[in-house]
Scaffold this motif. Structure first.
Motif, PDB file in Angstrom:
ATOM      1  N   THR A   6      39.674  56.462  38.862  1.00 38.14           N
ATOM      2  CA  THR A   6      38.406  57.183  39.002  1.00 38.14           C
ATOM      3  C   THR A   6      37.468  56.403  39.912  1.00 38.14           C
ATOM      4  O   THR A   6      37.721  55.262  40.268  1.00 38.14           O
ATOM      5  CB  THR A   6      37.717  57.373  37.634  1.00 38.14           C
ATOM      6  OG1 THR A   6      37.463  56.088  37.049  1.00 38.14           O
ATOM      7  CG2 THR A   6      38.583  58.190  36.690  1.00 38.14           C
ATOM      8  N   GLY A   7      36.362  57.038  40.261  1.00 36.96           N
ATOM      9  CA  GLY A   7      35.310  56.338  40.988  1.00 36.96           C
ATOM     10  C   GLY A   7      35.366  56.478  42.487  1.00 36.96           C
ATOM     11  O   GLY A   7      34.851  55.621  43.208  1.00 36.96           O
ATOM     12  N   VAL A   8      35.963  57.561  43.016  1.00 37.96           N
ATOM     13  CA  VAL A   8      36.011  57.742  44.467  1.00 37.96           C
ATOM     14  C   VAL A   8      34.604  58.020  44.990  1.00 37.96           C
ATOM     15  O   VAL A   8      33.891  58.886  44.478  1.00 37.96           O
ATOM     16  CB  VAL A   8      36.945  58.912  44.842  1.00 37.96           C
ATOM     17  CG1 VAL A   8      36.940  59.123  46.349  1.00 37.96           C
ATOM     18  CG2 VAL A   8      38.349  58.629  44.344  1.00 37.96           C
ATOM     19  N   GLY A   9      34.214  57.292  46.031  1.00 37.87           N
ATOM     20  CA  GLY A   9      32.910  57.513  46.640  1.00 37.87           C
ATOM     21  C   GLY A   9      31.748  57.063  45.785  1.00 37.87           C
ATOM     22  O   GLY A   9      30.622  57.530  45.969  1.00 37.87           O
ATOM     23  N   GLY A  10      31.982  56.112  44.870  1.00 36.67           N
ATOM     24  CA  GLY A  10      30.910  55.626  44.016  1.00 36.67           C
ATOM     25  C   GLY A  10      29.909  54.785  44.775  1.00 36.67           C
ATOM     26  O   GLY A  10      30.152  54.342  45.904  1.00 36.67           O
ATOM     27  N   ALA A  11      28.770  54.532  44.136  1.00 31.73           N
ATOM     28  CA  ALA A  11      27.727  53.727  44.784  1.00 31.73           C
ATOM     29  C   ALA A  11      28.128  52.273  44.900  1.00 31.73           C
ATOM     30  O   ALA A  11      27.645  51.552  45.771  1.00 31.73           O
ATOM     31  CB  ALA A  11      26.431  53.851  43.991  1.00 31.73           C
ATOM     32  N   GLY A  12      29.035  51.821  44.011  1.00 30.60           N
ATOM     33  CA  GLY A  12      29.506  50.442  44.045  1.00 30.60           C
ATOM     34  C   GLY A  12      31.014  50.388  43.956  1.00 30.60           C
ATOM     35  O   GLY A  12      31.673  51.388  43.632  1.00 30.60           O
ATOM     36  N   PRO A  13      31.610  49.222  44.219  1.00 28.20           N
ATOM     37  CA  PRO A  13      33.075  49.089  44.205  1.00 28.20           C
ATOM     38  C   PRO A  13      33.680  49.361  42.832  1.00 28.20           C
ATOM     39  O   PRO A  13      33.063  49.100  41.795  1.00 28.20           O
ATOM     40  CB  PRO A  13      33.296  47.621  44.605  1.00 28.20           C
ATOM     41  CG  PRO A  13      32.027  47.199  45.260  1.00 28.20           C
ATOM     42  CD  PRO A  13      30.932  47.982  44.607  1.00 28.20           C
ATOM     43  N   ASN A  14      34.906  49.894  42.834  1.00 28.52           N
ATOM     44  CA  ASN A  14      35.678  50.051  41.605  1.00 28.52           C
ATOM     45  C   ASN A  14      36.085  48.656  41.118  1.00 28.52           C
ATOM     46  O   ASN A  14      36.625  47.857  41.873  1.00 28.52           O
ATOM     47  CB  ASN A  14      36.910  50.906  41.881  1.00 28.52           C
ATOM     48  CG  ASN A  14      37.661  51.273  40.615  1.00 28.52           C
ATOM     49  OD1 ASN A  14      38.100  50.407  39.872  1.00 28.52           O
ATOM     50  ND2 ASN A  14      37.818  52.566  40.376  1.00 28.52           N
ATOM     51  N   LEU A  15      35.840  48.371  39.835  1.00 26.58           N
ATOM     52  CA  LEU A  15      36.066  47.025  39.302  1.00 26.58           C
ATOM     53  C   LEU A  15      37.261  46.950  38.351  1.00 26.58           C
ATOM     54  O   LEU A  15      37.381  45.994  37.586  1.00 26.58           O
ATOM     55  CB  LEU A  15      34.807  46.533  38.574  1.00 26.58           C
ATOM     56  CG  LEU A  15      33.517  46.503  39.394  1.00 26.58           C
ATOM     57  CD1 LEU A  15      32.352  46.053  38.535  1.00 26.58           C
ATOM     58  CD2 LEU A  15      33.666  45.595  40.615  1.00 26.58           C
ATOM     59  N   ALA A  16      38.159  47.932  38.403  1.00 27.87           N
ATOM     60  CA  ALA A  16      39.257  47.996  37.442  1.00 27.87           C
ATOM     61  C   ALA A  16      40.104  46.728  37.434  1.00 27.87           C
ATOM     62  O   ALA A  16      40.550  46.283  36.374  1.00 27.87           O
ATOM     63  CB  ALA A  16      40.132  49.212  37.728  1.00 27.87           C
ATOM     64  N   ASN A  17      40.348  46.158  38.591  1.00 27.35           N
ATOM     65  CA  ASN A  17      41.165  44.936  38.665  1.00 27.35           C
ATOM     66  C   ASN A  17      40.350  43.770  39.223  1.00 27.35           C
ATOM     67  O   ASN A  17      40.868  42.917  39.939  1.00 27.35           O
ATOM     68  CB  ASN A  17      42.409  45.186  39.527  1.00 27.35           C
ATOM     69  CG  ASN A  17      42.065  45.563  40.952  1.00 27.35           C
ATOM     70  OD1 ASN A  17      40.939  45.959  41.241  1.00 27.35           O
ATOM     71  ND2 ASN A  17      43.028  45.443  41.841  1.00 27.35           N
ATOM     72  N   PHE A  18      39.086  43.719  38.865  1.00 27.67           N
ATOM     73  CA  PHE A  18      38.187  42.690  39.388  1.00 27.67           C
ATOM     74  C   PHE A  18      38.703  41.284  39.096  1.00 27.67           C
ATOM     75  O   PHE A  18      38.590  40.375  39.928  1.00 27.67           O
ATOM     76  CB  PHE A  18      36.789  42.860  38.797  1.00 27.67           C
ATOM     77  CG  PHE A  18      35.803  41.835  39.255  1.00 27.67           C
ATOM     78  CD1 PHE A  18      35.146  41.976  40.458  1.00 27.67           C
ATOM     79  CD2 PHE A  18      35.545  40.693  38.492  1.00 27.67           C
ATOM     80  CE1 PHE A  18      34.242  41.023  40.897  1.00 27.67           C
ATOM     81  CE2 PHE A  18      34.648  39.735  38.923  1.00 27.67           C
ATOM     82  CZ  PHE A  18      33.995  39.900  40.128  1.00 27.67           C
ATOM     83  N   GLY A  19      39.265  41.079  37.928  1.00 24.67           N
ATOM     84  CA  GLY A  19      39.739  39.752  37.546  1.00 24.67           C
ATOM     85  C   GLY A  19      40.912  39.248  38.361  1.00 24.67           C
ATOM     86  O   GLY A  19      41.233  38.054  38.331  1.00 24.67           O
ATOM     87  N   GLU A  20      41.566  40.145  39.120  1.00 26.05           N
ATOM     88  CA  GLU A  20      42.737  39.761  39.913  1.00 26.05           C
ATOM     89  C   GLU A  20      42.398  39.504  41.372  1.00 26.05           C
ATOM     90  O   GLU A  20      43.271  39.129  42.151  1.00 26.05           O
ATOM     91  CB  GLU A  20      43.796  40.869  39.847  1.00 26.05           C
ATOM     92  CG  GLU A  20      44.270  41.177  38.438  1.00 26.05           C
ATOM     93  CD  GLU A  20      45.060  42.478  38.371  1.00 26.05           C
ATOM     94  OE1 GLU A  20      45.596  42.774  37.301  1.00 26.05           O
ATOM     95  OE2 GLU A  20      45.128  43.187  39.396  1.00 26.05           O
ATOM     96  N   ARG A  21      41.171  39.711  41.766  1.00 23.67           N
ATOM     97  CA  ARG A  21      40.816  39.599  43.185  1.00 23.67           C
ATOM     98  C   ARG A  21      40.880  38.166  43.678  1.00 23.67           C
ATOM     99  O   ARG A  21      40.742  37.213  42.906  1.00 23.67           O
ATOM    100  CB  ARG A  21      39.421  40.181  43.424  1.00 23.67           C
ATOM    101  CG  ARG A  21      39.381  41.696  43.230  1.00 23.67           C
ATOM    102  CD  ARG A  21      38.031  42.255  43.586  1.00 23.67           C
ATOM    103  NE  ARG A  21      37.975  43.678  43.271  1.00 23.67           N
ATOM    104  CZ  ARG A  21      36.860  44.395  43.292  1.00 23.67           C
ATOM    105  NH1 ARG A  21      35.724  43.820  43.616  1.00 23.67           N
ATOM    106  NH2 ARG A  21      36.881  45.677  42.991  1.00 23.67           N
TER     107      ARG A  21
END
Length: 356
Positions: free
Chosen positions: A286-301
């Protein structure tokens, strides 16, 4: 005067040496001189061809110039002698007209051919017997100052980290949300403008051997001046073989929202729901075109905000006042959060992972 000239001479020699040294700098993941795929290799070959032609012309002209100076220089005793006046030579005129035409054709034919070949994105529309698209397509959306990557046929959305398989064409639809940007992965080829009013398309291919040499990690950048943080609008490209990529796709499609396992992380989730969820999604579907980045895998960046160290302390400073790191970005400051609340929020965000 002599001392001043010597000083200038030393500075010129120093800068010349530094230029020579820096010209040899570069990494496999960030250098156009180390092509990592079909598109980059084609562009590299054209660059080498044009360079050879230019150097060849310079060498020939220099030789002719030197011969003319030496052979026809004014000799002692001939100061008043008038040399034979030549009105023109049809042979020479034909030679210096034909040679540039030949050189132009040598450069133009492969350049035009490559331009049309690289612009061919018809493979994007090919489907199999079941009507499924055969090629991988990624929708790229540029924002101030981050990147969103949507895999429309797979139902996956990521941000900042682009995941692609090796040894196959990956097609891109490129657009922008706010101002004009430009999408470029130096080692793979490109670049292509990201406009607000239209969608540009092209493809790239990542060679598996070259990817292995680069540690399966490449860097991408925005190459269109888009604001005060343009220089740090970066993203990462992670390459995988097809089997590994399919595993990543399955994990992204089947993962459920991360459930915090500690009391601190649970507190962070509550703070996130109150302050961040309006702009950031935490589901990879989910979250296409959101105001901020999708954070689903933030911990893996690999990095935070595209260029900062990916650790809790840096994350807390980023949340507290992102304007200090990326001037002009759209994320508000959260200076009102206490140190305990920042710890909890950072704990929750670092735990957002899809792959264990």
């Amino acid at each position: 005067m002599k001392a001043r000239l010597q000083k200038k001479g030393r500075l010129i020699a120093l800068f010349a040496t530094l230029t020579l040294i820096l010209s040899g700098c570069g990494e496999a993941f960030l250098s156009t001189l180390q092509p990592a795929g079909e598109v980059a290799q084609t562009q590299y070959d054209l660059m080498i061809l044009s360079t050879l032609i230019m150097v060849g012309v310079i060498v020939v002209v220099t030789i002719i110039y030197a011969i003319a100076i030496i052979r026809f220089r004014r000799k002692k005793g001939d100061e008043n002698k008038i040399p034979k006046q030549v009105e023109g030579s049809h042979t020479l005129e034909i030679v210096w007209t034909v040679i540039p035409i030949i050189l132009l054709l040598i450069l133009a034919v492969p350049t035009v051919t490559a331009t049309f070949n690289l612009a061919d994105t018809s493979g994007m529309d090919k489907v199999d017997e079941d009507g499924n698209r055969e090629a991988l397509v990624v929708n790229v959306r540029a924002n101030l100052y981050w990147w969103e990557f949507e895999y429309p046929d797979l139902g996956i959305v990521t941000a900042q980290d682009l995941i692609v398989p090796t040894d196959e064409k990956v097609y891109f639809n490129i657009t922008a949300s706010d101002v004009k940007h430009s999408f470029w992965i130096p080692a793979a080829g490109g670049k292509l403008d990201a406009n607000v009013d239209n969608i540009n398309t092209f493809y790239l291919e990542f060679d598996s051997e070259k990817a292995d040499e680069a540690g399966n990690l490449f860097y991408g950048k925005c190459t269109e001046l888009c604001g005060p943080s343009h220089a740090i609008m970066d993203f990462k490209v992670k390459t995988m073989d097809r089997d590994e990529f399919d595993g990543w796709v399955t994990a992204m499609q089947t993962t459920e929202e991360t459930v915090p396992t500690s009391e601190v992380a649970q507190q962070g989730q509550e703070i996130f729901a109150e302050s961040c969820i309006a702009c950031h999604a935490v589901s990879p579907t989910t979250g296409v075109g959101g105001a901020g980045p999708n954070l689903a895998n933030f911990g893996e960046r690999e990095q935070l905000a595209g260029f900062l160290d990916h650790d809790k302390e840096t994350l807390k400073e980023w949340i507290r006042k992102p304007e200090d790191f990326k001037p002009g970005n759209k994320m508000p400051n959260f200076e009102y959060l206490s140190e305990q609340e920042l710890d909890a929020l950072a704990e929750y965000l670092m735990g957002l992972k899809v792959l264990e």
